[in-house]
Design an enzyme around this catalytic site. Structure first.
Site, PDB file in Angstrom:
ATOM      1  CD  GLN A  78      57.715  20.290-106.077  1.00  0.00           C
ATOM      2  OE1 GLN A  78      56.787  18.523-106.407  1.00  0.00           O
ATOM      3  NE2 GLN A  78      57.300  20.319-104.649  1.00  0.00           N
ATOM      4  CG  PHE A  79      54.168  25.629-107.000  1.00  0.00           C
ATOM      5  CD1 PHE A  79      54.062  26.969-105.725  1.00  0.00           C
ATOM      6  CD2 PHE A  79      53.276  25.059-106.683  1.00  0.00           C
ATOM      7  CE1 PHE A  79      53.695  26.811-105.112  1.00  0.00           C
ATOM      8  CE2 PHE A  79      53.056  24.591-105.463  1.00  0.00           C
ATOM      9  CZ  PHE A  79      52.815  26.024-104.233  1.00  0.00           C
ATOM     10  CB  THR A  80      57.804  23.656-103.603  1.00  0.00           C
ATOM     11  OG1 THR A  80      57.782  22.817-103.821  1.00  0.00           O
ATOM     12  CG2 THR A  80      55.806  23.931-103.689  1.00  0.00           C
TER      13      THR A  80
END
Length: 146
Positions: A78-80
Site C-alpha cells: 500500500q504505497f498510498t
C-alpha cells in the site's frame, strides 16, 4: 515502514475479478515503505506484529496474540500510506519508496512472518489494482510505524 493493522474475521483480495488470497480470523495488514526503510525495519515490524496482543481472552481482555489464536495474515502492499495531501488537492507520493526496492522488502516481510514466526501469511499482487473484502472484528485498527 508503516502498517495499518486491522483485526478481521475474514478478508480476501481480488485482482481482475479473481480471488488471489483469503484468510479467516487474523489480520489484514496494509503495508507501505519509504526511502529510508531497510530490512531491519521489516524484521522489527514482523516481530511486533507477531507478538501484539489484540485478540480477546476468556475475560474479554485484549491479551492474546495472533499466534495464540492460530490466526492468519493477509498483507497488502500500500504505497498510498505515504501520501502527502498537504499541498493542493492531489496527494504527492514522493515519500513512497520506488516499486522495485519496496517489492523486495514486502516479499521479505511476508517471508519472515511465514517462516520465522510460523504465521500463515498471504498476500495480494504487488502493484496491481486490488479489491479487498473484509469483515472487521471489533473493529480493532492499529497504526504501526518504524
Amino acid at each position: 515502514m508503516k502498517v495499518v493493522l486491522q483485526r478481521v474475521q475474514y478478508a480476501n483480495c481480488i485482482v481482475e475479478k479473481e480471488m488471489v488470497s483469503e484468510i479467516n480470523k487474523g489480520y489484514l495488514l496494509l503495508v507501505g515503505f519509504t526511502h529510508s526503510d531497510t530490512i531491519e525495519n521489516v524484521k522489527k515490524m514482523a516481530k511486533k506484529i507477531s507478538a501484539l496482543r489484540v485478540f480477546t481472552d476468556e475475560f474479554d481482555k485484549m491479551n492474546l496474540s495472533i499466534k495464540d489464536v492460530n490466526g492468519e495474515i493477509l498483507a497488502i502492499s500500500q504505497f498510498t500510506l505515504y501520501a502527502d495531501p498537504n499541498s493542493g488537492n492531489r496527494p504527492s507520493f514522493i515519500n513512497a519508496m520506488k516499486p522495485d526496492p519496496a517489492e523486495a522488502l514486502y516479499q521479505e516481510f511476508v517471508k519472515i512472518l511465514n517462516e520465522e514466526y510460523q504465521i500463515t501469511t498471504k498476500k495480494g499482487v504487488f502493484g496491481a489494482h486490488m479489491e479487498l473484502h473484509t469483515i472487521c472484528d471489533g473493529p480493532v485498527t492499529i497504526n504501526l510505524e518504524f
